[in-house]
Design an enzyme around this catalytic site. Sequence first.
Site, short mmCIF file in Angstrom:
data_model
loop_
_atom_site.label_atom_id
_atom_site.label_comp_id
_atom_site.label_asym_id
_atom_site.label_seq_id
_atom_site.Cartn_x
_atom_site.Cartn_y
_atom_site.Cartn_z
N LYS A 131 0.85 -1.19 0.00
CA LYS A 131 0.00 0.00 0.00
C LYS A 131 0.89 1.25 0.00
O LYS A 131 1.86 1.33 0.76
CB LYS A 131 -0.89 -0.02 1.24
N SER A 206 -8.20 0.34 0.25
CA SER A 206 -6.88 0.01 -0.31
C SER A 206 -7.14 -0.62 -1.67
O SER A 206 -8.01 -1.45 -1.80
CB SER A 206 -6.15 -1.02 0.56
N SER A 226 -9.56 -1.00 6.65
CA SER A 226 -8.91 -0.71 5.37
C SER A 226 -8.28 -1.91 4.69
O SER A 226 -7.89 -1.83 3.53
CB SER A 226 -7.85 0.38 5.54
#
Length: 519
Positions: A131, A206, A226
């Site tokens: 990420k 994400s 997330s």
Amino acid sequence: MALTRFERFLASVLRVAVGMLFAVFQLLAQRRGADRSVRRLPPITNPLLRVPAMRLARMIRRREVTSVEVVQTYIDRIQEINPLINAMVKDRFSLALQEAAQVDKLIEEETGGEDVLEDRLPLLGVPFTVKEAFSLQGMPNSTGLVSRRGVISATDAPPVALLKRAGAIPLGVTNCSELCMWLESHNRLYGITNNPYDLERIPGGSSVFWGGGGSVIGVGSDVGGSIRIPAFFNGIFGHKPTSGVVSNYLTWVMFPPAQCVRYATDLLPMLRVMEELSLSSEVDLKRLRFFSVPHDGGSPLVSPVDQQLVLAQRRVKRLEIPQLKYSFQIWSAMMGAPGKDGKQPTSFAELMSDHGKKVWPLWEMAKWTVGLSKHTVAAIGLVLVEMFQRSQPTQLILQQKESLQKDLEELLGTDGVLLYPSHPHLAPKHHHPLFTPFNFSYTGIFNILGLPVTQCPLGLSEEGLPLGLQLVVGKQQDRLSLATAVFLEKTFGGWRDPGSIATATTQLDTRRGASTTAS
């Protein structure tokens, strides 16, 4: 316990306000979505893309396949699907191939045997993605902020460093929402990311390459869901570990790390690499106690759970936990509460300014309406909400939080597994979460409680979208949810290639059309 009249009034006001905001957004926003004639990704054709990470590592160690072949296969898949989903925002393909060649040379020269390599480098030669909010040396680290354009990481965040130390090879960094605080991977720096099962829908906060076959394992963060929400929307596995067992240093916004995988069998090995937990003891599923909570009890702030999700977890003993209807209020209050040092946490507005000019949300909203703001409407809205919530938690919310913590810890103990929806809706259309901003509380509440949670796919809906649920266990009992996830993968089939689903759907529609014509 029912909500008070005042709370119901506030909920109604919020619903109206968000509804008006969404209506204005639909009128003013310029949609630049994918070609509507293309709804899903092309199917996977290379069998290497269907092999779990640990099996890939074993094949590489045994010289059944080279790391260069594996890395190149994933590069080819990324280049095939990224123009459709806009997930990878910066690649390091050339470096990855060089590192893969070094892996192959190391294996060629190794004299200690496969066991030595497996013990020292369990993920040797396996590619992974990171990420963008995490530091990966030489890669951008903007967290979706225009003001951080050009910021390049000088070192690796600890979870990234641990994976690299285990022999894994990073391919690049993937998109995220602005400051990782929204349900949709959308920012003014990299644009919007699409769901591989339907390009008109969101993949979550994400960007998830794993669902489209562009990565087999990856690392991200999870402060309110997330990792788990994207894992749910993309039909894969995501694990939020027990709070505090993985360092979040060098993630800039200091959000707790989590991992995402396409195959449940990779969850435990990744956790062993990244965390300091006792994960070696075997889990006997027959000795575990399972409980099911199909919804939060009816919070007026949150959408009702889709019936297809309710049906997917009906076979387990059902419970009611009334405190869950306060999930959003608990999450919001505790996120804004002073820390152990007595200091107020850094506000979202301060993070958006990145130590620069102060962000004024009303002015930013006015600029956004004419296309001049550097921020997304979701981020601006979060600052507006924050302005009205920077206060001490009420006694009622503190009582509900403590009561919920106590009840869940007593219920789960060291052998309990709670089944709970990952989200009340299937993957929504782009920008629709603006109309239901509090639905993340289904995942966010467990961040506040510090409990480990694993999101598991449970097949597909009537629309061909992933179904799923969360497995919640007691603190330090991560191995229980991971073992259950492996069982559910065998039972429900785990991840499904969205390209193959699209092909099957097209063939079915063609046959139906031919049948109608013949009749």
